[in-house]
Design a protein around this motif. Structure first.
Motif, mmCIF file in Angstrom:
data_model
loop_
_atom_site.group_PDB
_atom_site.id
_atom_site.type_symbol
_atom_site.label_atom_id
_atom_site.label_comp_id
_atom_site.label_asym_id
_atom_site.label_seq_id
_atom_site.Cartn_x
_atom_site.Cartn_y
_atom_site.Cartn_z
ATOM 1 N N LYS A 248 -0.124 -3.180 17.264
ATOM 2 C CA LYS A 248 0.019 -1.698 16.689
ATOM 3 C C LYS A 248 1.200 -1.878 15.414
ATOM 4 O O LYS A 248 2.298 -2.106 15.901
ATOM 5 N N GLY A 249 1.002 -1.466 14.454
ATOM 6 C CA GLY A 249 1.967 -1.583 13.180
ATOM 7 C C GLY A 249 2.292 -2.889 12.623
ATOM 8 O O GLY A 249 3.175 -2.626 11.582
ATOM 9 N N SER A 250 2.009 -3.801 13.305
ATOM 10 C CA SER A 250 2.496 -5.207 12.771
ATOM 11 C C SER A 250 1.963 -5.605 11.332
ATOM 12 O O SER A 250 2.896 -5.640 10.481
ATOM 13 N N LYS A 251 0.721 -5.445 11.156
ATOM 14 C CA LYS A 251 0.312 -5.625 9.637
ATOM 15 C C LYS A 251 0.780 -4.608 8.720
ATOM 16 O O LYS A 251 1.161 -4.784 7.604
ATOM 17 N N LEU A 252 0.989 -3.178 9.376
ATOM 18 C CA LEU A 252 1.355 -2.281 8.290
ATOM 19 C C LEU A 252 2.764 -2.496 7.838
ATOM 20 O O LEU A 252 3.134 -2.486 6.952
ATOM 21 N N LEU A 253 3.629 -2.859 9.073
ATOM 22 C CA LEU A 253 5.267 -3.289 8.578
ATOM 23 C C LEU A 253 5.434 -4.462 7.768
ATOM 24 O O LEU A 253 6.041 -4.624 6.722
ATOM 25 N N SER A 254 4.356 -5.420 7.784
ATOM 26 C CA SER A 254 4.428 -6.777 6.751
ATOM 27 C C SER A 254 4.022 -6.143 5.518
ATOM 28 O O SER A 254 4.694 -6.584 4.723
ATOM 29 N N THR A 255 3.011 -5.323 5.395
ATOM 30 C CA THR A 255 2.837 -5.006 4.147
ATOM 31 C C THR A 255 3.783 -4.023 3.567
ATOM 32 O O THR A 255 4.219 -4.268 2.191
ATOM 33 N N ALA A 256 4.584 -3.227 4.340
ATOM 34 C CA ALA A 256 5.349 -2.271 3.621
ATOM 35 C C ALA A 256 6.577 -2.763 3.423
ATOM 36 O O ALA A 256 7.359 -2.388 2.347
ATOM 37 N N LYS A 257 7.130 -3.914 4.213
ATOM 38 C CA LYS A 257 8.271 -4.667 3.830
ATOM 39 C C LYS A 257 8.167 -5.305 2.497
ATOM 40 O O LYS A 257 9.044 -5.526 1.723
ATOM 41 N N ARG A 258 7.084 -5.805 2.293
ATOM 42 C CA ARG A 258 6.797 -6.387 1.091
ATOM 43 C C ARG A 258 6.629 -5.555 -0.301
ATOM 44 O O ARG A 258 7.091 -5.651 -1.469
ATOM 45 N N LEU A 259 6.128 -4.444 -0.157
ATOM 46 C CA LEU A 259 5.870 -3.472 -1.175
ATOM 47 C C LEU A 259 6.932 -2.464 -1.286
ATOM 48 O O LEU A 259 7.010 -1.772 -2.585
ATOM 49 N N LEU A 260 7.223 -1.586 -0.523
ATOM 50 C CA LEU A 260 8.363 -0.520 -0.421
ATOM 51 C C LEU A 260 9.653 -0.842 -0.744
ATOM 52 O O LEU A 260 10.014 -1.904 0.004
ATOM 53 N N PRO A 261 10.337 0.198 -1.448
ATOM 54 C CA PRO A 261 11.834 -0.033 -1.759
ATOM 55 C C PRO A 261 12.541 -0.071 -0.451
ATOM 56 O O PRO A 261 12.069 0.924 0.335
ATOM 57 N N TRP A 262 13.507 -0.506 -0.157
ATOM 58 C CA TRP A 262 14.226 -0.599 1.113
ATOM 59 C C TRP A 262 14.459 0.847 1.525
ATOM 60 O O TRP A 262 14.781 1.262 2.609
ATOM 61 N N SER A 263 15.079 1.678 0.441
ATOM 62 C CA SER A 263 15.780 3.052 0.661
ATOM 63 C C SER A 263 14.603 3.774 1.121
ATOM 64 O O SER A 263 14.738 4.714 2.275
ATOM 65 N N LEU A 264 13.274 3.741 0.800
ATOM 66 C CA LEU A 264 12.351 4.570 1.443
ATOM 67 C C LEU A 264 11.989 3.906 2.971
ATOM 68 O O LEU A 264 11.658 4.661 3.771
ATOM 69 N N LEU A 265 11.945 2.406 3.095
ATOM 70 C CA LEU A 265 11.284 1.863 4.504
ATOM 71 C C LEU A 265 12.664 2.238 5.489
ATOM 72 O O LEU A 265 12.224 2.710 6.707
ATOM 73 N N GLU A 266 13.897 2.445 5.142
ATOM 74 C CA GLU A 266 14.862 2.615 5.956
ATOM 75 C C GLU A 266 14.845 4.261 6.663
ATOM 76 O O GLU A 266 15.286 4.519 7.921
ATOM 77 N N LYS A 267 14.431 5.015 5.525
ATOM 78 C CA LYS A 267 14.095 6.664 5.910
ATOM 79 C C LYS A 267 12.843 6.534 6.828
ATOM 80 O O LYS A 267 12.905 7.484 7.839
ATOM 81 N N LEU A 268 12.004 5.881 6.522
ATOM 82 C CA LEU A 268 10.781 6.098 7.536
ATOM 83 C C LEU A 268 10.970 5.416 8.909
ATOM 84 O O LEU A 268 10.621 6.117 9.944
ATOM 85 N N ILE A 269 11.773 4.441 9.108
ATOM 86 C CA ILE A 269 12.142 3.873 10.301
ATOM 87 C C ILE A 269 13.201 4.666 11.252
ATOM 88 O O ILE A 269 12.725 5.174 12.193
ATOM 89 N N LEU A 270 14.215 5.442 10.367
ATOM 90 C CA LEU A 270 14.953 6.192 11.044
ATOM 91 C C LEU A 270 14.117 7.542 11.599
ATOM 92 O O LEU A 270 14.548 8.309 12.737
ATOM 93 N N ARG A 271 13.275 8.128 10.653
ATOM 94 C CA ARG A 271 12.511 9.313 11.037
ATOM 95 C C ARG A 271 11.612 8.973 12.266
ATOM 96 O O ARG A 271 11.587 9.965 12.988
ATOM 97 N N ASN A 272 11.108 7.757 12.452
ATOM 98 C CA ASN A 272 10.102 7.414 13.464
ATOM 99 C C ASN A 272 11.037 7.395 14.727
ATOM 100 O O ASN A 272 10.219 7.841 15.883
ATOM 101 N N LEU A 273 12.289 6.984 14.520
ATOM 102 C CA LEU A 273 12.994 7.122 15.852
ATOM 103 C C LEU A 273 13.471 8.453 16.449
ATOM 104 O O LEU A 273 13.750 8.738 17.384
#
Length: 273
Positions: A248-273
């Motif tokens: 669950k989420g493994s392939k999505l995270l792999s794609t997100a890490k390659r394509l999304l800017p870190w500023s957006l990625l960190e917001k998504l991670i902290l929001r999910n928590l």
């Protein structure tokens, strides 16, 4: 029939993979840090009528002498290895501010240096004209860092870099290195990780959120048999890829890490928590 060595085969992915490979008729050399934990695997092998194709050895991946002894036994009994599965590892939970240096050193000694020790010693048994495989068990935590898992994520990032270099070094020798990158699964790694956390240190909202998320994941994650069956299939494949994200989420995270800017990625991670 292939000869397969698995480290950390007393529980989780290692135990289930050993059983899957025995079902397929392979000879499994199962190793574990504490040999008293062998009973479940032996019972399963007996049920399958495959006990004669199972060898169990004590092997602590931080103990070079034990690794060399297992190597000598494999050399004496079989003369070669077809597949090495570096599965032994653990998750050290805790925030950077709360972890002692010794806890960091222990995490790397098992998850990184342990893989290096075993691989270096077993490599001569894999170097033959026929195809061989090295399968390293990484994690989604080797793709992206998570709060509260700094030591574990760092060790898996290191394993990913080591495996990339090793893959390139060994391709011309017909040895194929692969990484399994599971998301969260119901294995004892979560139970052991959570038990190492001092709840008195969970004194901020973020720490409490991370601990709550980890406990939820430990109970709601998928069946780890999915990962064991993937590893089993890779052992029988003629052509193998390098990376295998699964769960669950493994392939999505792999794609997100390659394509999304870190500023957006960190917001998504902290929001999910």
């Amino acid at each position: 029939m292939k000869t397969v060595l698995i480290t950390g085969a007393n529980s989780g992915f290692g135990l289930l993979t050993a059983i899957e490979l025995l079902k397929k008729g392979h000879h499994v050399i199962a190793t574990m840090r504490n040999i008293v934990n062998k009973d479940e695997l032996i019972e399963e092998a007996e049920k399958l009528g495959a006990y004669d194709r199972l060898s169990v050895y004590q092997l602590d991946v931080t103990n070079l002498a034990e690794i060399q002894l297992v190597k000598a036994n494999i050399e004496s009994c079989y003369g070669k290895l077809d597949v090495l599965i570096n599965n032994a590892g653990y998750c050290q939970g805790g925030f950077v501010s709360d972890l002692a240096l010794e806890e960091w050193q222990n995490q790397f000694d098992v998850n990184v240096h342990g893989v290096l020790r075993v691989t270096s010693e077993m490599l001569p048994l894999l170097q033959r004209p026929v195809k061989a495989n090295i399968i390293n068990i990484s994690s989604v935590s080797g793709m992206i860092g998570f709060p509260g898992l700094s030591a574990y994520c760092s060790s898996k990032f290191a394993l990913e870099g080591f495996s990339e270099s090793l893959r390139l070094e060994l391709l011309q020798e017909n040895i194929f290195v692969s990484l399994i990158e599971p998301g969260s699964y119901q294995t004892k790694i979560w139970e052991k990780s959570l038990s190492s956390i001092d709840t008195d240190e969970m004194d901020t909202d973020l720490k409490q959120a991370v601990l709550s998320y980890a406990k939820k994941s430990a109970h709601s994650s998928p069946d780890p048999i999915e990962v064991a069956r993937l590893i089993s299939r890779i052992c029988d494949k003629e052509k193998v890829k390098f990376r295998y994200p699964i769960g669950k989420g493994s392939k999505l995270l792999s794609t997100a890490k390659r394509l999304l800017p870190w500023s957006l990625l960190e917001k998504l991670i902290l929001r999910n928590l």
